[in-house]
Design an enzyme around this catalytic site. Sequence first.
Site: not given
Length: 343
Positions: A32, A244
């Site tokens: 991420d 997401e």
Amino acid sequence: NCSPKETGKTEQTEEVSKFAHPPLVSHMFTADPSAHVFEGKIYIYPSHDVETAVTQDDMGSHFDMRDYHVFSMEKPGSEVIDHGPVLKLEDIPWASRQLWAPDAAQKDENYYLYFPAKDKNDIFRIGVAVSDNPAGPFKAEPNYIQGTFSMDPAVFEDGDGSHYLYFGGILGGQLQWFEDQQLVEGRKGPTDGLPAAENPALMPYVAKLQDNMLELAERPKEVIILDQDGNPIKAGDNNRRFFEAAWVHQHNGTYYLSYSTGDTHFIAYATGDNPYGPFTYQGNLLNPVEGWTNHHSIVQFEGKWYLFYHDTEISGKTPLRNIKMTELIHENDGKIKTVDPMK
Ligand code: FUB
């Protein structure tokens, strides 16, 4: 790609990698990656993946991260420096577990690390921690940012100096447990509260941040993603709907919202003319990576644009990821050239 045995030769042959880009960090697992240019360098704020005894489930409990490290590089291609742990779970008063995908922002002399964690009731909220150095360490505020819920914060600084906090994610991200921004009693499972396939998908949220960067300046608004006909993308449109990892950047006056489509594993993007949207779906900027999750960031450095993302090249396991980067090309017509993470 023949082994020495097959060719009968004894000299070492180099394995040809099937991956298009090498890992940036290999001494620990990272995922991420949120990249920013601060003080003339590239700073990367990733999740720190770890092995865990927690059993895998559909809420992502096995993503059991407990701290954050910050990384920096002078420029693309140069050595990646690990600045060590900059914030630990035990130093966040309101949090109980799972330090998922963070982001960072700068204002005046301070740097702000925005991060999701489950609160003491096991509900994802977004917290903020402050430092006077982009490499940390960061000190967490005593409570999470009031009015936030779900996960995957991303902060966009607009040209006028305003900062916008985007957040949200479905399934393990718990967005489907909220209605009118309130937690609905009794929703516990990963699909509880998901809209029917023919209804509009759940969308990310955005709120402007206060000047102090620690509070929301307004009630969050849904960020609507439309198809080319002007209709909200539907919940059953798994190839295009938001899952997401929202990220916003601006290029040539256009605002780009990019996000993961989750179970179809793309990083899609949509364009709009302001930070709130609506945004119109345009296509994919990153094809599926190895591993289930796909999560990215986009940053401009010395006139070129770069995509940061992760895959599982080193471990081969979804919760143990490694971050990567590559150049990102905006075409003359405003489209983004799709990156293929595999050769
Ligand atoms: O790293 C944990 C979660 O996996 C992130 O918050 C999601 O975006 C996915 O990458």
